[in-house]
Design an enzyme around this catalytic site. Structure first.
Site, PDB file in Angstrom:
ATOM      1  N   ARG A  80       0.728  -1.143   0.022  1.00 46.36           N
ATOM      2  CA  ARG A  80      -0.012   0.110   0.043  1.00 46.36           C
ATOM      3  C   ARG A  80       0.911   1.282  -0.012  1.00 46.36           C
ATOM      4  NH1 ARG A  80      -2.036   2.422   4.630  1.00 46.36           N
ATOM      5  NH2 ARG A  80      -2.324   0.599   5.647  1.00 46.36           N
ATOM      6  N   TYR A  99     -16.288  13.854 -17.909  1.00 46.42           N
ATOM      7  CA  TYR A  99     -16.857  12.470 -17.863  1.00 46.42           C
ATOM      8  C   TYR A  99     -17.920  12.610 -16.689  1.00 46.42           C
ATOM      9  CZ  TYR A  99     -16.844   7.375 -16.330  1.00 46.42           C
ATOM     10  OH  TYR A  99     -17.094   6.296 -16.034  1.00 46.42           O
ATOM     11  N   ASP A 157      -7.438  15.923 -17.549  1.00 46.16           N
ATOM     12  CA  ASP A 157      -7.628  14.418 -17.926  1.00 46.16           C
ATOM     13  C   ASP A 157      -7.469  14.130 -19.098  1.00 46.16           C
ATOM     14  OD1 ASP A 157      -8.799  11.880 -18.365  1.00 46.16           O
ATOM     15  OD2 ASP A 157     -10.407  11.919 -16.895  1.00 46.16           O
ATOM     16  N   LYS A 210      -7.905   2.533 -20.195  1.00 49.97           N
ATOM     17  CA  LYS A 210      -8.397   3.066 -21.668  1.00 49.97           C
ATOM     18  C   LYS A 210      -6.930   2.955 -22.239  1.00 49.97           C
ATOM     19  CE  LYS A 210     -12.533   4.172 -20.388  1.00 49.97           C
ATOM     20  NZ  LYS A 210     -12.432   4.071 -18.721  1.00 49.97           N
TER      21      LYS A 210
HETATM   22  N1  PLP Z   1     -11.881   9.767 -16.977  1.00 48.29           N
HETATM   23  C1  PLP Z   1     -12.227   9.745 -18.363  1.00 48.29           C
HETATM   24  C2  PLP Z   1     -12.252  10.488 -19.467  1.00 48.29           C
HETATM   25  C3  PLP Z   1     -12.823   8.670 -18.419  1.00 48.29           C
HETATM   26  O1  PLP Z   1     -13.573   8.255 -19.737  1.00 48.29           O
HETATM   27  C4  PLP Z   1     -13.054   7.649 -17.441  1.00 48.29           C
HETATM   28  C5  PLP Z   1     -13.914   6.166 -17.552  1.00 48.29           C
HETATM   29  O2  PLP Z   1     -14.573   6.099 -18.796  1.00 48.29           O
HETATM   30  C6  PLP Z   1     -12.566   8.014 -16.155  1.00 48.29           C
HETATM   31  C7  PLP Z   1     -11.935   8.897 -16.177  1.00 48.29           C
HETATM   32  C8  PLP Z   1     -12.667   6.907 -15.023  1.00 48.29           C
HETATM   33  O3  PLP Z   1     -11.783   5.885 -15.307  1.00 48.29           O
HETATM   34  P1  PLP Z   1     -12.082   4.445 -14.455  1.00 48.29           P
HETATM   35  O4  PLP Z   1     -13.137   3.860 -15.102  1.00 48.29           O
HETATM   36  O5  PLP Z   1     -10.511   3.900 -14.695  1.00 48.29           O
HETATM   37  O6  PLP Z   1     -12.269   4.898 -13.130  1.00 48.29           O
END
Ligand code: PLP
Length: 400
Positions: free
Chosen positions: A61, A115, A188, A213
């Site tokens: 951790r 998101y 992001d 992703k």
């Molecule tokens: N940021 C974006 C642009 C996303 O599309 C997503 C998920 O689809 C996330 C963050 C969150 O990621 P996670 O599903 O790995 O928690």
């Protein structure tokens, strides 16, 4: 008889083969260190590692060699000072926001196109601790500047390429606005990946990724990362990792590290394929509109060229069907035989998602309408397959 020989079989089963010193040879790929804790020759060494006087691992951790290898690889590709991995993209976004020292009375200026879960995180978890979030259309810079002057946010947060309308953020302009107002800028970078854009080099303070992703790229591991421009953020980021405990699993770290090795190759192919598909669908009789950064009008297309690695414009294409209903979108998606109906993106295979019932499901129909997330909108994450096969599948599904 040696001590070892005197031991009972039950003891041998527990300790046999473990904690052998490593031979001089080094593995060429980082192994999966599936160990929750690490031991040392003496208590003095353990004390030194705990105290930070000696480098080392003590408890997963707090850090682990497999996870550290991934953090180092992503830190290098984003050209940041420090990187920290978490269990998911959402855990990473949460950590980045906490590391910006948000507290009761703080204000966040967020892109209205974030998101959905990020918006919900701000409006539920952070709101419950007295952090206020105000949204703005980050493609309208004068509106963002005005809002920032009005509310003096502590943090601004946006995505390099927005979901699902694929609007590219002018990161340099956002940096300027953030600096004018003493805010920290979090980007992001999930939809672009560090191969297409490096926001820290443009002046952003922190970059977050859903490594689930493009970084991983194979739909087999969830993970998230934060990379910071300032080493000072390590205290907050590591603090959240240790105390909230949403650490990345070692198996996932290994999968994502392996995925990273082919990120450039995958992205080149996926972006090329996406452009080909976008061009093909542009004049399609069943398609009312194609969202692709290159087709966003002259100013916006120029912005995409400035922000993203030429000649790429990302590997996502969103289409609005002429028959703009949810039924038409579902009929089209159900008829696909090759492209996968999936709630993710960025994988080696082409996948489709219906934003109105997936990523933006929690919004009211009115708010979706305001944001342009219409019922006939389908987001396509283009994979590395032969684009002719992908187009043929989409063609047959559009004609059903
Ligand atoms: N940021 C974006 C642009 C996303 O599309 C997503 C998920 O689809 C996330 C963050 C969150 O990621 P996670 O599903 O790995 O928690």
């Amino acid at each position: 008889m040696t001590d070892e020989k005197k031991r009972d079989i039950t003891t041998k089963l527990v300790h046999g083969g473990e904690r052998r010193p490593l031979p001089d040879a080094r593995p060429v790929s980082t192994p999966i260190y599936a160990s929750a804790t690490f031991t040392y020759e003496s208590m003095q060494e353990i004390d030194q590692v705990f105290g930070g006087e000696k480098q080392g691992f003590i408890y997963t951790r707090y850090g682990n060699p497999t996870i550290a290898a991934l953090e180092e690889a992503v830190r290098e590709t984003e050209e940041g000072a420090f990187a920290c991995a978490y269990a998911t993209g959402m855990a990473a976004i949460h950590a980045a926001l906490i590391a910006c020292d948000l507290k009761t009375g703080s204000t966040v200026l967020a892109s209205q196109d974030l998101y959905g879960a990020t918006t919900s995180l701000l409006n539920s978890v952070f709101a419950s601790f007295g952090v206020k979030t105000v949204t703005a259309d980050f493609s309208d810079l004068p509106a963002v500047r005005e809002k920032a002057r009005e509310i003096r946010p502590q943090v601004m947060i946006a995505e390099t390429i927005s979901n699902p309308l694929l609007k590219v953020c002018d990161i340099e302009a956002c940096v300027e606005i953030a600096r004018e107002n003493g805010a920290r800028l979090i980007i992001d970078n999930t939809f672009a990946s560090p191969y297409l854009c490096q926001p820290l080099k443009l002046g952003a303070d922190m970059v977050v990724h859903s490594a689930t992703k493009y970084l991983g790229g194979h739909a087999d591991a969830m993970g998230g990362l934060v990379v910071s421009r300032d080493e000072m953020d390590s205290v907050g980021l590591v603090g959240v990792m240790k105390l909230v405990g949403g650490v990345l699993g070692v198996w996932e770290a290994h999968e994502i590290l392996r995925g990273l090795k082919t990120l450039a190759l995958r992205m080149d192919r996926q972006c090329e394929n996406a452009r080909c598909l976008a061009k093909h669908l542009r004049d399609h009789p069943q398609v009312a509109r194609v969202h692709f950064p290159e087709f966003a009008g002259e100013g916006k297309a120029e912005l995409a060229r400035r922000m993203l690695r030429a000649p790429h414009a990302g590997a996502l294409v969103s289409i609005e069907l002429k028959e703009g209903t949810r039924e038409a979108a579902f009929r089209f998606m159900d008829a696909l035989k090759l492209c996968v109906r999936s709630t993710s993106l960025g994988d080696v295979f082409t996948s489709v998602l219906h934003p109105a019932t997936a990523s933006h499901r929690d919004l009211t129909p009115g708010r979706r309408q305001e944001l342009g997330i219409v019922d006939g909108l389908v987001r396509i994450s283009v994979g590395i397959e032969s684009i002719d096969d992908v187009i043929a599948d989409i063609e047959q599904a559009l004609s059903v």
